[in-house]
Design a protein around this motif. Structure first.
Motif, PDB file in Angstrom:
ATOM      1  N   ASP A   6       0.837  -1.195   0.000  1.00  0.00           N
ATOM      2  CA  ASP A   6       0.000   0.000   0.000  1.00  0.00           C
ATOM      3  C   ASP A   6       0.872   1.245   0.000  1.00  0.00           C
ATOM      4  OD1 ASP A   6      -2.387  -1.442   0.100  1.00  0.00           O
ATOM      5  OD2 ASP A   6      -2.304  -1.608   2.289  1.00  0.00           O
ATOM      6  N   VAL A   7       0.494   2.217  -0.834  1.00  0.00           N
ATOM      7  CA  VAL A   7       1.210   3.489  -0.898  1.00  0.00           C
ATOM      8  C   VAL A   7       0.205   4.619  -0.713  1.00  0.00           C
ATOM      9  CG1 VAL A   7       3.009   2.586  -2.410  1.00  0.00           C
ATOM     10  CG2 VAL A   7       0.990   3.649  -3.410  1.00  0.00           C
ATOM     11  N   VAL A   8       0.681   5.739  -0.263  1.00  0.00           N
ATOM     12  CA  VAL A   8      -0.170   6.914  -0.067  1.00  0.00           C
ATOM     13  C   VAL A   8       0.044   7.869  -1.242  1.00  0.00           C
ATOM     14  CG1 VAL A   8      -0.704   8.887   1.408  1.00  0.00           C
ATOM     15  CG2 VAL A   8      -0.089   6.686   2.431  1.00  0.00           C
ATOM     16  N   ALA A   9      -1.057   8.238  -1.902  1.00  0.00           N
ATOM     17  CA  ALA A   9      -1.008   9.198  -2.995  1.00  0.00           C
ATOM     18  C   ALA A   9      -1.538  10.531  -2.501  1.00  0.00           C
ATOM     19  CB  ALA A   9      -1.836   8.707  -4.172  1.00  0.00           C
ATOM     20  N   THR A  10      -0.782  11.600  -2.743  1.00  0.00           N
ATOM     21  CA  THR A  10      -1.157  12.936  -2.272  1.00  0.00           C
ATOM     22  C   THR A  10      -1.189  13.894  -3.449  1.00  0.00           C
ATOM     23  OG1 THR A  10      -0.069  12.501  -0.151  1.00  0.00           O
ATOM     24  CG2 THR A  10      -0.599  14.798  -0.674  1.00  0.00           C
ATOM     25  N   ALA A  11      -2.282  14.661  -3.555  1.00  0.00           N
ATOM     26  CA  ALA A  11      -2.441  15.633  -4.628  1.00  0.00           C
ATOM     27  C   ALA A  11      -3.083  16.891  -4.079  1.00  0.00           C
ATOM     28  CB  ALA A  11      -3.288  15.049  -5.761  1.00  0.00           C
ATOM     29  N   VAL A  12      -3.012  17.962  -4.857  1.00  0.00           N
ATOM     30  CA  VAL A  12      -3.636  19.232  -4.485  1.00  0.00           C
ATOM     31  C   VAL A  12      -5.002  19.303  -5.147  1.00  0.00           C
ATOM     32  CG1 VAL A  12      -3.451  21.741  -4.563  1.00  0.00           C
ATOM     33  CG2 VAL A  12      -1.401  20.339  -4.269  1.00  0.00           C
ATOM     34  N   GLY A  13      -6.066  19.488  -4.370  1.00  0.00           N
ATOM     35  CA  GLY A  13      -7.415  19.568  -4.892  1.00  0.00           C
ATOM     36  C   GLY A  13      -7.689  20.894  -5.565  1.00  0.00           C
ATOM     37  N   PRO A  14      -8.868  21.032  -6.178  1.00  0.00           N
ATOM     38  CA  PRO A  14      -9.200  22.263  -6.910  1.00  0.00           C
ATOM     39  C   PRO A  14      -9.268  23.496  -6.021  1.00  0.00           C
ATOM     40  CG  PRO A  14     -11.120  20.819  -6.710  1.00  0.00           C
ATOM     41  CD  PRO A  14      -9.936  20.026  -6.257  1.00  0.00           C
ATOM     42  N   ASP A  15      -9.532  23.321  -4.739  1.00  0.00           N
ATOM     43  CA  ASP A  15      -9.608  24.461  -3.819  1.00  0.00           C
ATOM     44  C   ASP A  15      -8.293  24.705  -3.087  1.00  0.00           C
ATOM     45  OD1 ASP A  15      -9.611  22.172  -2.359  1.00  0.00           O
ATOM     46  OD2 ASP A  15     -11.377  22.646  -1.139  1.00  0.00           O
ATOM     47  N   GLY A  16      -7.231  24.000  -3.500  1.00  0.00           N
ATOM     48  CA  GLY A  16      -5.931  24.176  -2.879  1.00  0.00           C
ATOM     49  C   GLY A  16      -5.693  23.306  -1.675  1.00  0.00           C
ATOM     50  N   GLN A  17      -6.690  22.491  -1.308  1.00  0.00           N
ATOM     51  CA  GLN A  17      -6.544  21.600  -0.176  1.00  0.00           C
ATOM     52  C   GLN A  17      -5.760  20.342  -0.556  1.00  0.00           C
ATOM     53  OE1 GLN A  17      -7.617  22.203   3.008  1.00  0.00           O
ATOM     54  NE2 GLN A  17      -8.219  24.255   2.295  1.00  0.00           N
ATOM     55  N   ILE A  18      -5.000  19.803   0.383  1.00  0.00           N
ATOM     56  CA  ILE A  18      -4.253  18.582   0.149  1.00  0.00           C
ATOM     57  C   ILE A  18      -5.202  17.392   0.247  1.00  0.00           C
ATOM     58  CG2 ILE A  18      -2.366  17.105   0.928  1.00  0.00           C
ATOM     59  CD1 ILE A  18      -1.470  19.723  -0.297  1.00  0.00           C
ATOM     60  N   GLN A  19      -5.197  16.551  -0.799  1.00  0.00           N
ATOM     61  CA  GLN A  19      -6.046  15.368  -0.832  1.00  0.00           C
ATOM     62  C   GLN A  19      -5.141  14.132  -0.809  1.00  0.00           C
ATOM     63  OE1 GLN A  19      -9.294  15.755  -0.890  1.00  0.00           O
ATOM     64  NE2 GLN A  19      -9.792  17.654  -1.976  1.00  0.00           N
ATOM     65  N   SER A  20      -5.541  13.108  -0.063  1.00  0.00           N
ATOM     66  CA  SER A  20      -4.749  11.878   0.029  1.00  0.00           C
ATOM     67  C   SER A  20      -5.645  10.668  -0.149  1.00  0.00           C
ATOM     68  CB  SER A  20      -4.019  11.786   1.373  1.00  0.00           C
ATOM     69  OG  SER A  20      -3.095  12.836   1.517  1.00  0.00           O
ATOM     70  N   ALA A  21      -5.040   9.574  -0.641  1.00  0.00           N
ATOM     71  CA  ALA A  21      -5.768   8.313  -0.801  1.00  0.00           C
ATOM     72  C   ALA A  21      -4.776   7.170  -0.681  1.00  0.00           C
ATOM     73  CB  ALA A  21      -6.480   8.264  -2.153  1.00  0.00           C
ATOM     74  N   MET A  22      -5.278   6.058  -0.157  1.00  0.00           N
ATOM     75  CA  MET A  22      -4.450   4.862  -0.052  1.00  0.00           C
ATOM     76  C   MET A  22      -4.677   4.002  -1.293  1.00  0.00           C
ATOM     77  SD  MET A  22      -2.239   3.434   2.017  1.00  0.00           S
ATOM     78  CE  MET A  22      -2.629   3.984   3.692  1.00  0.00           C
ATOM     79  N   LEU A  23      -3.584   3.640  -1.980  1.00  0.00           N
ATOM     80  CA  LEU A  23      -3.655   2.816  -3.182  1.00  0.00           C
ATOM     81  C   LEU A  23      -2.832   1.549  -2.969  1.00  0.00           C
ATOM     82  CD1 LEU A  23      -3.082   5.614  -5.874  1.00  0.00           C
ATOM     83  CD2 LEU A  23      -5.271   4.699  -5.109  1.00  0.00           C
ATOM     84  N   ARG A  24      -3.276   0.491  -3.580  1.00  0.00           N
ATOM     85  CA  ARG A  24      -2.551  -0.779  -3.462  1.00  0.00           C
ATOM     86  C   ARG A  24      -1.934  -1.140  -4.814  1.00  0.00           C
ATOM     87  NH1 ARG A  24      -4.661  -5.712   0.016  1.00  0.00           N
ATOM     88  NH2 ARG A  24      -3.847  -4.181   1.516  1.00  0.00           N
ATOM     89  N   ILE A  25      -0.661  -1.479  -4.821  1.00  0.00           N
ATOM     90  CA  ILE A  25       0.034  -1.864  -6.055  1.00  0.00           C
ATOM     91  C   ILE A  25      -0.437  -3.259  -6.475  1.00  0.00           C
ATOM     92  CG2 ILE A  25       2.279  -2.324  -7.121  1.00  0.00           C
ATOM     93  CD1 ILE A  25       3.505  -0.397  -5.067  1.00  0.00           C
TER      94      ILE A  25
END
Length: 410
Positions: free
Chosen positions: A166-185
Motif C-alpha cells: 500500500d502506498v499513499v497518494a497525495t495531490a492538491v485539490g481544486p480548492d488548494g486543499q491537500i487530498q490523500s488516498a491509499m492505493l494498493r500496487i
C-alpha cells in the motif's frame, strides 16, 4: 526517320553484349540500393508513428482549448463523453480512450516519489499503451478495481515497494486543499528502460477523480488504422468535438519526439541522396566510356549527314533501353529482398538493446515498406538516372568532329 534511329539504337545496344550487360548490372545494383533505402525510410516513418502512438500519445488527441500552451494536467474537457462518441463514429479509427492526469506524490514509509498519475479506462488502455500489455509482476487494472495501482519498475524501486504493498497518494485539490488516498500496487511494469518505466503510473479514472476532486477526463486519445490519414481524420473530428475542445496531432502533443524523428529522417534522406548520386555518376561514366569507344562510329554518322540533335536523340534512346533493362533486373532482384525485409525486418537488439527517448520506448526491429510504389520508384530511378547521365555523353557525341575523329582512329 525516327524509326530508323530507334532500330539503330536497338542494334547498338545489342552489338556489344558485354558492355551492355555491365551497364545494366550497374544500373540494377544502384536501383536495388536506392530501393532498399527508400523502403527503410518509409518503414522508419511507420515505426516512429507506431511507437509514438502506442506509447500512450496516440495519433490524434482531443484536449481542452489552451492545453497546448499551458500543458496543465488539471484541465478537463468540456464534454469528454461527447468527444469519445464523436471519435468512435469516424472510419479509420482503431481505438479511442479517455484519460485524466494529475501531479501526485507517492509515498511508502520514508520514500517519496513525484509522478504523473494517469486515470484510465482499464478495458481499453492496454490497446493504446503497449507497456501494460504484458505485466511482468502482478496483473493489470480491472473495471471496478477500486484503489488499484499499476506502476513502472523504476517507481517501485524508488519506493522500495512491491506487488500488494500500500502506498499513499497525495495531490492538491481544486480548492488548494491537500487530498490523500491509499492505493494498493496490483502490478509492476518492466520495459527494460528506466525512462519508460518511470512514466508508468496508472489507476482507474474514478479513483483519480476521487483523489483530485476533478471530475471528467482531460484527454481523448485516438489510435488510427493508418497514420498517414491523421490530417484528414483530424479535420473531420475537429468539426465534431465539443465547443472548447481541440484536436492535436502526435507532432503537436510531443514536438520534441517529432523533432527527433524528423532529424533522423533527414539523415536517412541524405544517405539516399548520396546513393542516387553514386548511381548517376556510375551510369554517366559507363555512357561516356561507350561514347569515347564509338568516336569513329559517330564521326561516320556525322559525315553521312546525321545532325547533332538526331545524334543526341540516338544516345538518349540507347540510354532509355538500358534504363528499362536495368529496371527489370532491379525488380527481379530487389522484390524478394524488400519482401523479406518487410516481413522479417532488421533486428538491432544485439547492438542497441532497449532504448527510450523522452519516455518513448523505441522498437529495435525496423521493418521495410513493401507495396505497389516499388514498381514506379524503381522505374523512375532507373530511367531517370540513365537519361540524366546520358545527356553529357550525348552532347559530347554530337560535338564530334568527323575529320579529327577519323584521323585519330587511323
Amino acid at each position: 526517320m525516327a524509326w530508323i534511329a530507334s532500330r539503330y539504337a536497338v542494334r547498338s545496344v545489342g552489338r556489344n553484349l558485354r558492355r551492355t550487360a555491365l551497364s545494366v548490372v550497374g544500373i540494377a545494383v544502384g536501383c536495388v540500393l536506392a530501393l532498399f533505402m527508400e523502403s527503410l525510410n518509409r518503414g522508419r516513418s511507420e515505426l516512429f508513428a507506431r511507437v509514438g502512438a502506442s506509447s500512450g500519445i496516440g495519433h490524434l488527441r482531443v484536449v481542452p482549448a489552451g492545453w497546448r500552451a499551458r500543458r496543465d494536467p488539471r484541465l478537463r474537457l468540456a464534454d469528454w463523453q461527447a468527444d469519445v462518441a464523436a471519435a468512435r463514429s469516424l472510419s479509420g479509427v482503431a481505438v479511442v480512450t479517455a484519460r485524466a492526469r494529475a501531479q501526485v506524490l507517492l509515498a511508502m514509509g520514508t520514500h517519496v516519489v513525484p509522478v504523473e498519475l494517469a486515470g484510465v479506462d482499464p478495458d481499453v488502455e492496454p490497446r493504446t499503451f503497449r507497456y501494460v500489455q504484458h505485466m511482468q509482476q502482478g496483473r493489470y487494472l480491472k473495471t471496478g478495481d477500486a484503489g488499484g495501482l499499476v506502476i513502472g519498475q523504476t517507481i517501485a524501486e524508488r519506493l522500495s515497494a512491491g506487488v500488494d504493498d500500500d502506498v499513499v497518494a497525495t495531490a492538491v485539490g481544486p480548492d488548494g486543499q491537500i487530498q490523500s488516498a491509499m492505493l494498493r500496487i496490483v502490478g509492476i511494469v518492466t520495459t527494460g528502460s528506466e525512462d519508460a518505466d518511470a512514466g508508468v503510473c496508472q489507476v482507474a479514472r474514478p479513483d483519480l477523480e476521487r483523489l483530485t476532486g476533478l471530475p471528467g477526463a482531460g484527454e481523448v486519445t485516438l489510435v488510427l488504422d493508418e497514420f498517414r490519414h491523421a490530417e484528414a481524420i483530424r479535420g473531420e473530428l475537429a468539426s465534431r468535438v465539443s465547443r472548447g475542445d481541440e484536436v492535436l496531432t502526435l507532432a503537436e502533443v510531443a514536438p520534441e519526439i517529432q523533432g527527433h524523428f524528423e532529424q533522423d529522417a533527414a539523415s536517412a534522406r541524405f544517405v539516399s541522396a548520396i546513393i542516387l548520386l553514386i548511381v548517376l555518376l556510375g551510369v554517366a561514366s559507363a555512357q561516356l566510356a561507350a561514347v569515347l569507344e564509338r568516336r569513329r562510329e559517330f564521326a561516320v554518322l556525322s559525315a553521312l549527314g546525321m545532325s547533332g540533335a538526331r545524334m543526341v536523340r540516338l544516345v538518349v534512346q540507347e540510354a532509355l533501353l538500358l534504363g528499362v533493362a536495368g529496371a527489370l533486373v532491379a525488380l527481379a532482384v530487389g522484390l524478394p529482398i524488400i519482401w523479406r525485409f518487410a516481413h522479417v525486418g532488421l533486428d538491432f537488439r544485439r547492438y542497441m538493446g532497449t532504448f527510450a527517448f523522452q519516455g518513448v520506448l523505441l522498437d529495435p526491429v525496423i521493418y521495410g515498406d513493401f507495396g505497389p510504389w516499388i514498381v514506379s520508384y524503381v522505374t523512375l530511378v532507373a530511367i531517370g538516372a540513365t537519361l540524366a547521365a546520358s545527356l553529357y555523353p550525348a552532347w559530347y557525341a554530337s560535338r564530334t568532329d568527323p575529320a579529327v575523329a577519323l584521323r585519330v582512329a587511323q
